[in-house]
Design a protein around this motif. Structure first.
Motif, PDB file in Angstrom:
ATOM      1  N   SER A 112      32.343  47.485  38.128  1.00  0.00           N
ATOM      2  CA  SER A 112      31.448  48.135  37.173  1.00  0.00           C
ATOM      3  C   SER A 112      31.836  47.803  35.740  1.00  0.00           C
ATOM      4  O   SER A 112      31.001  47.832  34.835  1.00  0.00           O
ATOM      5  CB  SER A 112      31.479  49.658  37.360  1.00  0.00           C
ATOM      6  N   ARG A 113      33.101  47.471  35.538  1.00  0.00           N
ATOM      7  CA  ARG A 113      33.598  47.129  34.202  1.00  0.00           C
ATOM      8  C   ARG A 113      33.708  45.633  33.974  1.00  0.00           C
ATOM      9  O   ARG A 113      33.512  45.154  32.860  1.00  0.00           O
ATOM     10  CB  ARG A 113      34.973  47.768  33.967  1.00  0.00           C
ATOM     11  N   VAL A 114      34.065  44.882  35.030  1.00  0.00           N
ATOM     12  CA  VAL A 114      34.297  43.437  34.919  1.00  0.00           C
ATOM     13  C   VAL A 114      33.462  42.761  36.004  1.00  0.00           C
ATOM     14  O   VAL A 114      33.790  42.869  37.193  1.00  0.00           O
ATOM     15  CB  VAL A 114      35.795  43.099  35.110  1.00  0.00           C
ATOM     16  N   ALA A 115      32.416  42.079  35.594  1.00  0.00           N
ATOM     17  CA  ALA A 115      31.459  41.523  36.561  1.00  0.00           C
ATOM     18  C   ALA A 115      32.048  40.433  37.441  1.00  0.00           C
ATOM     19  O   ALA A 115      31.703  40.321  38.614  1.00  0.00           O
ATOM     20  CB  ALA A 115      30.231  40.983  35.830  1.00  0.00           C
ATOM     21  N   ASN A 116      32.935  39.616  36.900  1.00  0.00           N
ATOM     22  CA  ASN A 116      33.510  38.496  37.653  1.00  0.00           C
ATOM     23  C   ASN A 116      35.018  38.432  37.399  1.00  0.00           C
ATOM     24  O   ASN A 116      35.490  37.577  36.656  1.00  0.00           O
ATOM     25  CB  ASN A 116      32.818  37.189  37.249  1.00  0.00           C
ATOM     26  N   PRO A 117      35.778  39.331  38.013  1.00  0.00           N
ATOM     27  CA  PRO A 117      37.210  39.423  37.701  1.00  0.00           C
ATOM     28  C   PRO A 117      38.023  38.254  38.257  1.00  0.00           C
ATOM     29  O   PRO A 117      37.689  37.677  39.284  1.00  0.00           O
ATOM     30  CB  PRO A 117      37.630  40.733  38.371  1.00  0.00           C
ATOM     31  N   THR A 118      39.092  37.955  37.552  1.00  0.00           N
ATOM     32  CA  THR A 118      40.061  36.960  38.012  1.00  0.00           C
ATOM     33  C   THR A 118      40.986  37.608  39.035  1.00  0.00           C
ATOM     34  O   THR A 118      40.991  38.835  39.184  1.00  0.00           O
ATOM     35  CB  THR A 118      40.920  36.457  36.838  1.00  0.00           C
ATOM     36  N   ASP A 119      41.783  36.788  39.713  1.00  0.00           N
ATOM     37  CA  ASP A 119      42.776  37.343  40.641  1.00  0.00           C
ATOM     38  C   ASP A 119      43.706  38.313  39.922  1.00  0.00           C
ATOM     39  O   ASP A 119      44.048  39.371  40.462  1.00  0.00           O
ATOM     40  CB  ASP A 119      43.601  36.225  41.286  1.00  0.00           C
ATOM     41  N   GLU A 120      44.106  37.966  38.706  1.00  0.00           N
ATOM     42  CA  GLU A 120      45.015  38.833  37.948  1.00  0.00           C
ATOM     43  C   GLU A 120      44.358  40.176  37.625  1.00  0.00           C
ATOM     44  O   GLU A 120      44.999  41.224  37.724  1.00  0.00           O
ATOM     45  CB  GLU A 120      45.472  38.139  36.668  1.00  0.00           C
ATOM     46  N   GLN A 121      43.089  40.150  37.244  1.00  0.00           N
ATOM     47  CA  GLN A 121      42.385  41.395  36.946  1.00  0.00           C
ATOM     48  C   GLN A 121      42.226  42.250  38.198  1.00  0.00           C
ATOM     49  O   GLN A 121      42.348  43.471  38.133  1.00  0.00           O
ATOM     50  CB  GLN A 121      41.014  41.099  36.329  1.00  0.00           C
ATOM     51  N   ILE A 122      41.959  41.597  39.325  1.00  0.00           N
ATOM     52  CA  ILE A 122      41.854  42.331  40.587  1.00  0.00           C
ATOM     53  C   ILE A 122      43.190  42.955  40.933  1.00  0.00           C
ATOM     54  O   ILE A 122      43.274  44.144  41.265  1.00  0.00           O
ATOM     55  CB  ILE A 122      41.364  41.408  41.724  1.00  0.00           C
ATOM     56  N   ARG A 138      42.482  39.864  52.006  1.00  0.00           N
ATOM     57  CA  ARG A 138      41.070  40.112  52.334  1.00  0.00           C
ATOM     58  C   ARG A 138      40.419  41.043  51.318  1.00  0.00           C
ATOM     59  O   ARG A 138      39.231  40.902  51.010  1.00  0.00           O
ATOM     60  CB  ARG A 138      40.936  40.665  53.754  1.00  0.00           C
ATOM     61  N   ILE A 139      41.165  41.993  50.798  1.00  0.00           N
ATOM     62  CA  ILE A 139      40.635  42.873  49.753  1.00  0.00           C
ATOM     63  C   ILE A 139      40.252  42.043  48.537  1.00  0.00           C
ATOM     64  O   ILE A 139      39.154  42.182  47.999  1.00  0.00           O
ATOM     65  CB  ILE A 139      41.651  43.974  49.387  1.00  0.00           C
ATOM     66  N   ARG A 140      41.133  41.188  48.097  1.00  0.00           N
ATOM     67  CA  ARG A 140      40.844  40.336  46.935  1.00  0.00           C
ATOM     68  C   ARG A 140      39.632  39.455  47.203  1.00  0.00           C
ATOM     69  O   ARG A 140      38.739  39.327  46.357  1.00  0.00           O
ATOM     70  CB  ARG A 140      42.040  39.475  46.565  1.00  0.00           C
ATOM     71  N   GLU A 141      39.554  38.860  48.388  1.00  0.00           N
ATOM     72  CA  GLU A 141      38.426  38.017  48.731  1.00  0.00           C
ATOM     73  C   GLU A 141      37.127  38.812  48.776  1.00  0.00           C
ATOM     74  O   GLU A 141      36.080  38.349  48.305  1.00  0.00           O
ATOM     75  CB  GLU A 141      38.674  37.319  50.086  1.00  0.00           C
ATOM     76  N   ALA A 142      37.168  40.009  49.293  1.00  0.00           N
ATOM     77  CA  ALA A 142      35.982  40.862  49.341  1.00  0.00           C
ATOM     78  C   ALA A 142      35.502  41.208  47.942  1.00  0.00           C
ATOM     79  O   ALA A 142      34.297  41.235  47.667  1.00  0.00           O
ATOM     80  CB  ALA A 142      36.274  42.131  50.142  1.00  0.00           C
ATOM     81  N   ILE A 143      36.432  41.464  47.034  1.00  0.00           N
ATOM     82  CA  ILE A 143      36.049  41.766  45.644  1.00  0.00           C
ATOM     83  C   ILE A 143      35.398  40.544  45.009  1.00  0.00           C
ATOM     84  O   ILE A 143      34.356  40.665  44.340  1.00  0.00           O
ATOM     85  CB  ILE A 143      37.265  42.263  44.838  1.00  0.00           C
ATOM     86  N   HIS A 144      35.951  39.378  45.231  1.00  0.00           N
ATOM     87  CA  HIS A 144      35.311  38.138  44.716  1.00  0.00           C
ATOM     88  C   HIS A 144      33.915  37.969  45.316  1.00  0.00           C
ATOM     89  O   HIS A 144      32.960  37.631  44.595  1.00  0.00           O
ATOM     90  CB  HIS A 144      36.164  36.916  45.014  1.00  0.00           C
TER      91      HIS A 144
END
Length: 149
Positions: A112-122, A138-144
């Motif tokens: 909601s705050r960062v539309a396309n976050p980097t791995d570091e932001q995630i 898998r959590i990181r991949e799901a967020i991407h």
């Protein structure tokens, strides 16, 4: 006091220092938000307060009296929340599932705050949301995937 939770106003009669988690679970019957550690370190109790991921196990209910609380029960009402849930399913993130409501809420808050976050932001946004099953990749991949959807 009156609380705005998931778009509805709820009148509750509790002590002002009662943790929000227990009001959600025990008073309002919203049991999707989980108790994990009780010291705001594991993330199982994560809800959004005015769109910001917040640990509810140590937050006194009086602190949210004039704010919007969003729990996992209504996360699919927002397009971002729906995308996160769909990505969670497509990536098969869930194993035991205990931490997942907090994970999904935190990921929704991030997107909601960062539309396309980097791995570091995630990693920064999800830090403190512990998954004992170790599904972090898998959590990181799901967020991407949710960000791309």
């Amino acid at each position: 006091m009156n609380l705005r939770i998931n778009g509805s106003v709820h009148a509750v009669d509790v002590a002002e220092d009662t943790p929000l988690l227990w009001v959600l679970r025990d008073v309002l019957g919203l049991t999707g938000t989980k108790f994990g550690c009780g010291i705001a370190q594991c993330g199982a109790c994560t809800v959004m307060i005015d769109g910001v991921a917040t640990r509810s196990c140590v937050l006194p209910v009086v602190a949210v009296a004039d704010r919007e609380v969003t729990t996992i029960e209504s996360i699919d009402k927002s397009p971002i929340g729906r995308k996160v849930q769909e990505a969670w399913l497509s990536e098969e993130v869930v194993q035991c599932g205990y931490c997942q409501s907090g994970q999904v809420v935190a990921a929704t808050s991030l997107l909601s705050r960062v539309a396309n976050p980097t791995d570091e932001q995630i990693d920064e946004a999800m830090a403190g949301n512990i998954c004992r099953c170790g599904t972090y990749v898998r959590i990181r991949e799901a967020i991407h995937n949710a960000a791309e959807a």
